[in-house]
Design a protein around this motif. Structure first.
Motif, mmCIF file in Angstrom:
data_model
loop_
_atom_site.group_PDB
_atom_site.id
_atom_site.type_symbol
_atom_site.label_atom_id
_atom_site.label_comp_id
_atom_site.label_asym_id
_atom_site.label_seq_id
_atom_site.Cartn_x
_atom_site.Cartn_y
_atom_site.Cartn_z
ATOM 1 N N ILE A 141 41.029 42.340 52.038
ATOM 2 C CA ILE A 141 41.552 42.235 50.676
ATOM 3 C C ILE A 141 42.363 40.965 50.489
ATOM 4 O O ILE A 141 42.580 40.499 49.357
ATOM 5 N N ASN A 142 42.790 40.343 51.568
ATOM 6 C CA ASN A 142 43.572 39.105 51.458
ATOM 7 C C ASN A 142 42.831 38.018 50.687
ATOM 8 O O ASN A 142 43.439 37.258 49.942
ATOM 9 N N ILE A 143 41.502 37.934 50.854
ATOM 10 C CA ILE A 143 40.749 36.894 50.157
ATOM 11 C C ILE A 143 40.405 37.305 48.721
ATOM 12 O O ILE A 143 39.790 36.524 47.993
ATOM 13 N N ARG A 144 40.821 38.493 48.328
ATOM 14 C CA ARG A 144 40.489 39.007 47.001
ATOM 15 C C ARG A 144 41.735 39.152 46.118
ATOM 16 O O ARG A 144 41.673 39.754 45.052
ATOM 17 N N MET A 145 42.837 38.564 46.560
ATOM 18 C CA MET A 145 44.100 38.739 45.841
ATOM 19 C C MET A 145 44.429 37.599 44.884
ATOM 20 O O MET A 145 45.338 37.730 44.059
ATOM 21 N N ALA A 146 43.748 36.475 44.975
ATOM 22 C CA ALA A 146 44.076 35.354 44.097
ATOM 23 C C ALA A 146 43.888 35.733 42.627
ATOM 24 O O ALA A 146 44.714 35.369 41.777
ATOM 25 N N LYS A 147 42.835 36.447 42.332
ATOM 26 C CA LYS A 147 42.569 36.800 40.931
ATOM 27 C C LYS A 147 43.692 37.660 40.367
ATOM 28 O O LYS A 147 44.142 37.450 39.234
ATOM 29 N N THR A 148 44.165 38.624 41.145
ATOM 30 C CA THR A 148 45.225 39.502 40.670
ATOM 31 C C THR A 148 46.552 38.766 40.548
ATOM 32 O O THR A 148 47.210 38.796 39.501
ATOM 33 N N LEU A 149 46.962 38.109 41.619
ATOM 34 C CA LEU A 149 48.280 37.479 41.611
ATOM 35 C C LEU A 149 48.346 36.289 40.663
ATOM 36 O O LEU A 149 49.336 36.104 39.953
ATOM 37 N N MET A 150 47.312 35.464 40.645
ATOM 38 C CA MET A 150 47.327 34.334 39.718
ATOM 39 C C MET A 150 47.212 34.801 38.274
ATOM 40 O O MET A 150 47.905 34.283 37.383
ATOM 41 N N THR A 269 42.060 27.276 44.790
ATOM 42 C CA THR A 269 42.892 26.144 45.187
ATOM 43 C C THR A 269 43.068 25.178 44.022
ATOM 44 O O THR A 269 44.152 24.621 43.807
ATOM 45 N N ALA A 270 42.002 24.964 43.252
ATOM 46 C CA ALA A 270 42.129 24.110 42.062
ATOM 47 C C ALA A 270 43.148 24.684 41.093
ATOM 48 O O ALA A 270 43.965 23.944 40.520
ATOM 49 N N ALA A 271 43.117 26.001 40.880
ATOM 50 C CA ALA A 271 44.090 26.626 39.982
ATOM 51 C C ALA A 271 45.514 26.411 40.488
ATOM 52 O O ALA A 271 46.434 26.128 39.706
ATOM 53 N N LEU A 272 45.709 26.542 41.798
ATOM 54 C CA LEU A 272 47.036 26.315 42.369
ATOM 55 C C LEU A 272 47.452 24.859 42.248
ATOM 56 O O LEU A 272 48.580 24.553 41.846
ATOM 57 N N PHE A 273 46.559 23.938 42.594
ATOM 58 C CA PHE A 273 46.914 22.516 42.534
ATOM 59 C C PHE A 273 47.253 22.087 41.106
ATOM 60 O O PHE A 273 48.142 21.255 40.886
ATOM 61 N N ILE A 274 46.551 22.639 40.124
ATOM 62 C CA ILE A 274 46.883 22.332 38.727
ATOM 63 C C ILE A 274 48.264 22.868 38.395
ATOM 64 O O ILE A 274 49.073 22.194 37.729
ATOM 65 N N ALA A 275 48.575 24.080 38.855
ATOM 66 C CA ALA A 275 49.902 24.645 38.609
ATOM 67 C C ALA A 275 50.986 23.802 39.276
ATOM 68 O O ALA A 275 52.057 23.564 38.691
ATOM 69 N N ILE A 382 37.044 32.949 41.182
ATOM 70 C CA ILE A 382 38.308 33.067 40.452
ATOM 71 C C ILE A 382 38.005 32.877 38.961
ATOM 72 O O ILE A 382 37.056 32.183 38.593
ATOM 73 N N ASP A 383 38.803 33.499 38.121
ATOM 74 C CA ASP A 383 38.637 33.338 36.677
ATOM 75 C C ASP A 383 39.295 32.027 36.251
ATOM 76 O O ASP A 383 40.521 31.905 36.246
ATOM 77 N N LEU A 384 38.467 31.039 35.870
ATOM 78 C CA LEU A 384 38.966 29.746 35.394
ATOM 79 C C LEU A 384 38.585 29.498 33.939
ATOM 80 O O LEU A 384 38.513 28.359 33.494
ATOM 81 N N ILE A 385 38.352 30.575 33.184
ATOM 82 C CA ILE A 385 37.964 30.410 31.782
ATOM 83 C C ILE A 385 39.046 29.662 31.011
ATOM 84 O O ILE A 385 38.777 28.665 30.314
ATOM 85 N N ALA A 386 40.270 30.120 31.119
ATOM 86 C CA ALA A 386 41.362 29.466 30.397
ATOM 87 C C ALA A 386 41.557 28.030 30.868
ATOM 88 O O ALA A 386 41.848 27.137 30.069
ATOM 89 N N HIS A 387 41.388 27.791 32.148
ATOM 90 C CA HIS A 387 41.525 26.422 32.665
ATOM 91 C C HIS A 387 40.488 25.493 32.041
ATOM 92 O O HIS A 387 40.787 24.329 31.741
ATOM 93 N N HIS A 388 39.283 25.995 31.855
ATOM 94 C CA HIS A 388 38.251 25.158 31.235
ATOM 95 C C HIS A 388 38.616 24.827 29.787
ATOM 96 O O HIS A 388 38.306 23.730 29.296
ATOM 97 N N LEU A 389 39.250 25.748 29.111
ATOM 98 C CA LEU A 389 39.662 25.489 27.742
ATOM 99 C C LEU A 389 40.709 24.377 27.681
ATOM 100 O O LEU A 389 40.735 23.565 26.759
#
Length: 751
Positions: A141-150, A269-275, A382-389
């Motif tokens: 589950i460790n590799i499946r937590m980014a979607k929830t926590l982010m 990782t892209a989502a984190l680096f952008i943050a 990962i869900d990057l829909i908002a990031h694409h917007l």
């Protein structure tokens, strides 16, 4: 004409956080520009997925493309109902991940578009989030937590920029998110069993995705007592794997675990680096945390020192992180998906178009848009829909990548491509060595190749068939790949964890020309040195020449194995030929013809058992396994050579450049084999010689070809003349030189 010559759970400690703060205080003195930075609560919201200045940008763009379509997708996501855990006694990552994504979408609508109803819905989802994470039953589950926590952290951050998020609710949301993060960290980083089972042996997407999720919470909630420890461990991992000397990426951008899992690691990782880019300035300060470093090959000598002060510059605008995107883009199949190299299935790349806001080229946007099966993908990994917007920059025009054929010697890939259209002819040759092949998700596939043409995947890598979660994929060993088998195997089988199997292989002697392109894959196994040459002729077909040298004193069973995507339960049609086979699907087919420099070659099909190697594959996006036809060109000999032609064609084209090609075997002396290949207005010849074999071949028109080379490919009639030779000094036709070289150590081309 040009002539070229090529050679070749424990209590959490804040020690790391304290040390990092001290490092920041001292290193910033007297520095030019921003000094090393650390997470801090600036009171500004939002500061992760977006910054306050992005609000007006968003509001001004949602009525034009591509943003209108992205916005519609975001609103559909926001409309979803809350997903209940299927088992009330177990925390479910799928339901919670989807809920986090829905909450994030609503929070963005609330902040950017003053949508009170969306704010209320995001708040409701945060209120319903349960923090009993430890009740989950999923090993990885460790590799499946980014979607929830982010997702939930972004929802908290965005809502904090609205007037509709009471302080008490904000505090409670923070408590839940950090409580879940703490449980995740305690189990997978601090617990010896989980850490040593899932993080330390891998050095792959497991520590990356785990670090992405934990670092996001540390960045958002720096006042938490454990945030410093979370931060230092996470940034230590990301620096080690993605940084300047990152161990996850080869110097030329190739990722050891292949395009599927590298894409899985890249998105969060892209989502984190952008943050990080939004929230902080300058390099990141941290204290090294070495508890997940491995001392096994290929990571020995990592040099990590616990508590050592360090800085990390997230490579969002360059470095290995963006090189990995370019490598993945180069590997893409003609219709857009990534090939199923190593453990993997057809998949689009999620997130590369975001780089257009960070110095990336229009090729990244083009890659995102030009995908037959998954155009404008925004959710793999990962869900990057908002990031694409927010981050797709439409001022950067979509454009095809500038290069077609490319060679990645560090990654061990040679990619041949005729053009960037959906019907391009494409071949991937694999020859990995060192860290590039030493990965849990790697396959025993040195010297293998796969081929696509005219919109179809034709000669295949078998992908990721893994019916037993506690074993390797059944498609991971050498018999499932297009290699030469000696007594049924090539390089050693892989085992579990760090028993990588395989053997080092190398891409050598490459040539990127106008009429012909070329690369070699070299590997040693079964007391034999194998040199596999691939020549891509005029963007139309391929010649594969295999030269073997052995120290084994007796003849053995050799099989030139080839897998095609047709026959059995995979659809299409398959026809076994005397000297090869033909596989055909809806849009295209391929004819493969093969000869050997040793006498007695026989083409057969290996014994078939359903859903069993070598016939089984799993690479379609629906993850349905099926069986395909396989051939073996078999011979009993000491070191036989093989010369094959791979002739793709477009179904329905009876004439013209895309119609089936004609291949005819030519008579030759013992130890020599040759093909004549005829197409639309041209005739080519390919010759393979054993060492010491006669050097003359009489061509059908009466011309005499003379050579001391081991491999020759040349045009004898038609436009765009060329001549290529490997391991020779000359090729003459009727006494006139077509190509020469001062020595016989490499490959020489005249075109």
């Amino acid at each position: 004409m040009r002539s070229r010559l090529h050679r070749s759970p424990l209590p959490v400690s804040s020690l790391h956080w304290t040390l990092a703060a001290l490092a920041l205080a001292t290193s910033a003195c007297g520095a030019d520009g921003p000094g090393p930075s650390e997470p801090r609560d600036t009171g500004v919201h939002p500061r992760l997925l977006a910054r306050p200045e992005h609000r007006e940008i968003l509001r001004s763009r949602v009525e034009r493309e591509p943003y209108a379509s992205i916005f519609a997708t975001l609103k559909r996501r926001a409309e979803r109902a809350y997903a209940e855990d299927p088992d009330p006694d177990s925390w479910d990552h799928l339901a919670n991940g989807d809920n986090a994504s829905t909450a994030q979408a609503n929070a963005l609508l609330a902040w950017a578009f003053d949508d009170r109803a969306a704010a209320d819905k995001a708040r409701e989802f945060l209120r319903r989030l349960e923090a009993d994470w430890d009740t989950n039953t999923v090993l990885d589950i460790n590799i499946r937590m980014a979607k929830t926590l982010m997702g939930y952290t972004n929802a908290w951050d965005l809502l904090s920029a609205t007037p509709w998020f009471p302080a008490a609710e904000s505090i409670e949301a923070e408590r839940k998110i950090t409580e879940i993060t703490g449980q995740l960290f305690a189990r997978y980083v601090e617990h010896d069993l989980y850490r040593d089972l899932l993080l330390r042996p891998a050095q792959n997407n497991h520590p990356i995705r785990t670090a992405d999720a934990i670092a996001y919470a540390a960045l958002a909630f720096p006042g938490h007592p454990a945030a410093g420890t979370w931060w230092s461990w996470s940034i230590s991992e990301l620096d080690y794997l993605w940084g300047e000397n990152g161990q996850y990426v080869q110097p030329d951008g190739g990722v050891s675990e292949g395009p599927y899992y590298s894409g899985f690691a890249w998105g969060p990782t892209a989502a984190l680096f952008i943050a990080l880019d939004n929230a902080l300035e300058g390099p990141l300060s941290f204290a090294r945390d070495c508890r997940t470093r491995s001392d096994e090959d290929p990571w020995t000598g990592h040099g990590c020192v616990d508590g050592e002060q360090a800085t990390f510059e997230p490579p969002l605008r360059g470095g290995l992180f963006t090189k990995a995107v370019d490598w993945s883009l180069t590997l893409r199949l003609p219709w857009g998906n990534r090939p199923p190299l190593d453990d993997g299935v057809f998949t689009p790349f999620n997130g590369s178009s975001l780089l257009t806001s960070f110095g990336g080229s229009g090729a990244h946007r083009w890659d995102w848009e030009q995908n037959r099966e998954s155009p404008r993908s925004m959710e793999f990994g990962i869900d990057l829909i908002a990031h694409h917007l927010v981050y797709v920059d439409d001022a950067v025009a979509a454009e095809e990548p500038p290069l077609l054929t490319r060679f990645f010697p560090d990654a061990g890939n040679a990619v041949f491509r005729s053009d960037w259209g959906e019907e391009a002819r494409w071949l991937l040759l694999v020859a990995e060595h060192g860290a590039a092949r030493k990965a849990i998700h790697d396959h025993v596939d040195g010297t293998s190749f796969s081929l696509a043409a005219y919109g179809e995947y034709l000669l295949i890598d078998p992908g990721y068939y893994k019916p037993d979660a506690l074993d390797n994929a059944k498609t991971s060993q050498s018999p499932s790949h297009n290699v030469i088998l000696i007594d049924g195997r090539s390089a050693p089988d892989k085992g579990l964890f760090n028993n990588f199997g395989d053997a080092d292989a190398w891409i050598r002697n490459t040539h990127d020309g106008d009429a012909v392109e070329y690369a070699e894959a070299h590997q040693d196994y079964q007391d034999t040195h194998v040199e596999r040459s691939v020549a891509f002729v005029d963007g139309r077909y391929f010649v594969v020449g295999d030269r073997l040298a052995t120290t084994h004193p007796a003849a053995r069973a050799h099989a030139w194995r080839l897998h095609g995507y047709a026959g059995l339960t995979s659809g299409g049609t398959f026809e076994l030929l005397v000297d090869g086979a033909r596989w055909e699907r809806t849009r295209a087919g391929v004819e493969a013809r093969v000869q050997s420099t040793a006498p007695g070659l026989e083409v057969v099909e290996p014994p078939y058992t359903p859903l069993t190697a070598p016939h089984v594959h799993e690479f379609e996006q629906d993850r349905k396994a099926a069986d395909h036809a396989v051939i073996d060109a078999t011979i009993q000999a000491e070191a036989p050579g093989f010369l094959a032609v791979l002739l793709p064609y477009k179904v329905g084209a009876d004439a013209g450049p895309d119609a089936p090609l004609e291949a005819t075997p030519l008579e030759a002396a013992p130890g020599v084999v040759a093909w004549q290949i005829e197409g639309d207005g041209w005739t080519d010849v390919a010759v393979l010689r054993s060492q010491g074999a006669p050097g003359e071949v009489t061509l059908p028109g009466g011309q005499v070809l003379e050579t001391d080379a081991e491999l020759v490919v040349l045009r004898i009639d038609g436009e765009r003349p060329f001549a290529l030779m490997a391991r020779g000094t000359q090729v003459l036709v009727d006494g006139a030189p077509r190509v020469t070289a001062p020595d016989a150590t490499g490959v020489a081309v005249e075109e």
